[in-house]
Design a protein around this motif. Structure first.
Motif, short mmCIF file in Angstrom:
data_model
loop_
_atom_site.label_atom_id
_atom_site.label_comp_id
_atom_site.label_asym_id
_atom_site.label_seq_id
_atom_site.Cartn_x
_atom_site.Cartn_y
_atom_site.Cartn_z
N VAL A 140 -107.99 -64.92 -19.13
CA VAL A 140 -108.04 -66.34 -19.29
C VAL A 140 -106.74 -67.00 -18.94
O VAL A 140 -106.72 -67.86 -18.39
CB VAL A 140 -108.47 -66.62 -20.86
N ILE A 141 -105.71 -66.31 -19.62
CA ILE A 141 -104.16 -66.99 -19.37
C ILE A 141 -104.02 -66.71 -17.83
O ILE A 141 -103.43 -67.79 -17.30
CB ILE A 141 -103.32 -66.09 -19.97
N GLY A 142 -104.22 -65.74 -17.12
CA GLY A 142 -104.13 -65.48 -15.77
C GLY A 142 -104.59 -66.48 -14.98
O GLY A 142 -104.13 -67.25 -14.19
N ARG A 143 -106.00 -67.24 -15.50
CA ARG A 143 -106.61 -68.14 -14.48
C ARG A 143 -106.24 -69.15 -15.02
O ARG A 143 -106.14 -70.13 -13.97
CB ARG A 143 -108.20 -68.05 -15.01
N HIS A 144 -105.83 -69.55 -16.34
CA HIS A 144 -105.16 -70.98 -16.62
C HIS A 144 -103.82 -71.08 -15.51
O HIS A 144 -103.57 -72.01 -15.09
CB HIS A 144 -104.79 -70.92 -17.87
N VAL A 145 -103.00 -70.20 -15.70
CA VAL A 145 -101.62 -70.14 -14.99
C VAL A 145 -102.06 -70.05 -13.55
O VAL A 145 -101.45 -71.47 -12.57
CB VAL A 145 -100.75 -68.83 -15.15
N ARG A 173 -95.77 -67.39 -25.23
CA ARG A 173 -95.42 -66.04 -24.91
C ARG A 173 -96.27 -65.56 -23.96
O ARG A 173 -95.89 -64.84 -23.14
CB ARG A 173 -95.58 -65.24 -26.25
N ALA A 174 -97.66 -65.73 -24.22
CA ALA A 174 -98.63 -65.20 -23.38
C ALA A 174 -98.45 -65.76 -21.84
O ALA A 174 -98.66 -65.04 -20.83
CB ALA A 174 -100.09 -65.33 -23.82
N ILE A 175 -98.32 -67.24 -21.95
CA ILE A 175 -98.03 -67.72 -20.58
C ILE A 175 -96.68 -67.21 -19.68
O ILE A 175 -96.84 -66.86 -18.73
CB ILE A 175 -97.78 -69.30 -20.64
N ARG A 176 -95.67 -67.10 -20.63
CA ARG A 176 -94.46 -66.48 -20.18
C ARG A 176 -94.56 -65.18 -19.51
O ARG A 176 -94.03 -64.74 -18.64
CB ARG A 176 -93.35 -66.39 -20.90
N MET A 177 -95.55 -64.35 -20.22
CA MET A 177 -95.68 -62.78 -19.64
C MET A 177 -96.40 -62.96 -18.26
O MET A 177 -96.21 -62.13 -17.49
CB MET A 177 -96.45 -62.20 -20.75
N LYS A 178 -97.33 -63.72 -18.28
CA LYS A 178 -98.09 -63.81 -17.19
C LYS A 178 -97.43 -64.46 -15.79
O LYS A 178 -97.34 -63.89 -14.79
CB LYS A 178 -99.42 -65.08 -17.31
N LEU A 179 -96.34 -65.42 -16.26
CA LEU A 179 -95.50 -65.91 -15.30
C LEU A 179 -94.66 -64.68 -14.69
O LEU A 179 -94.50 -64.65 -13.53
CB LEU A 179 -94.60 -67.12 -15.61
N ARG A 180 -94.19 -63.86 -15.47
CA ARG A 180 -93.08 -62.96 -15.51
C ARG A 180 -93.90 -61.78 -14.31
O ARG A 180 -93.46 -61.33 -13.41
CB ARG A 180 -92.66 -62.11 -16.43
#
Length: 103
Positions: A7-12, A44-51
């Motif tokens: 879900v986070i990946g799709r959002h980003v 944190r979840a968004i930052r991890m996906k960005l990295r």
């Protein structure tokens, strides 16, 4: 595409894709917080996906010239090609069943 499996990946992915599709030739003026803020997802979840996306070479980020605390996401040509391929794939699926009109 493994990024879209969460879900986070799709959002980003879709937040960045929407930004570049809506304003393709304009400089990026929305900060990371403005672009990716969502009440249900943690920073944190968004930052991890960005990295993860940075490691894959899909995005890079830069600091603001005015305020170094503010960062901007810069999609790489690889990301732009991925978005274009994604759009073409879904366009071809839709064209099989519907008549599509250009904007």
């Amino acid at each position: 595409m493994p990024i879209l499996h969460t879900v986070i990946g799709r959002h980003v992915y879709f937040s960045i894709a929407t930004e570049i599709l809506e304003k393709p030739n304009e400089p990026r003026t929305r900060s990371l917080k403005q672009l990716l803020n969502h009440p249900s997802y943690t920073d944190r979840a968004i930052r991890m996906k960005l990295r993860e996306m940075e490691r894959l070479g899909l995005i890079s980020n830069t600091s603001s010239d005015i305020d170094k605390r503010v960062r901007f996401v810069l999609p790489t040509p690889k990301f732009e090609q991925l978005v274009e391929a994604h759009a073409n794939f879904y366009r071809s699926l839709l064209e099989k069943e519907y008549i599509l009109l250009e904007k």
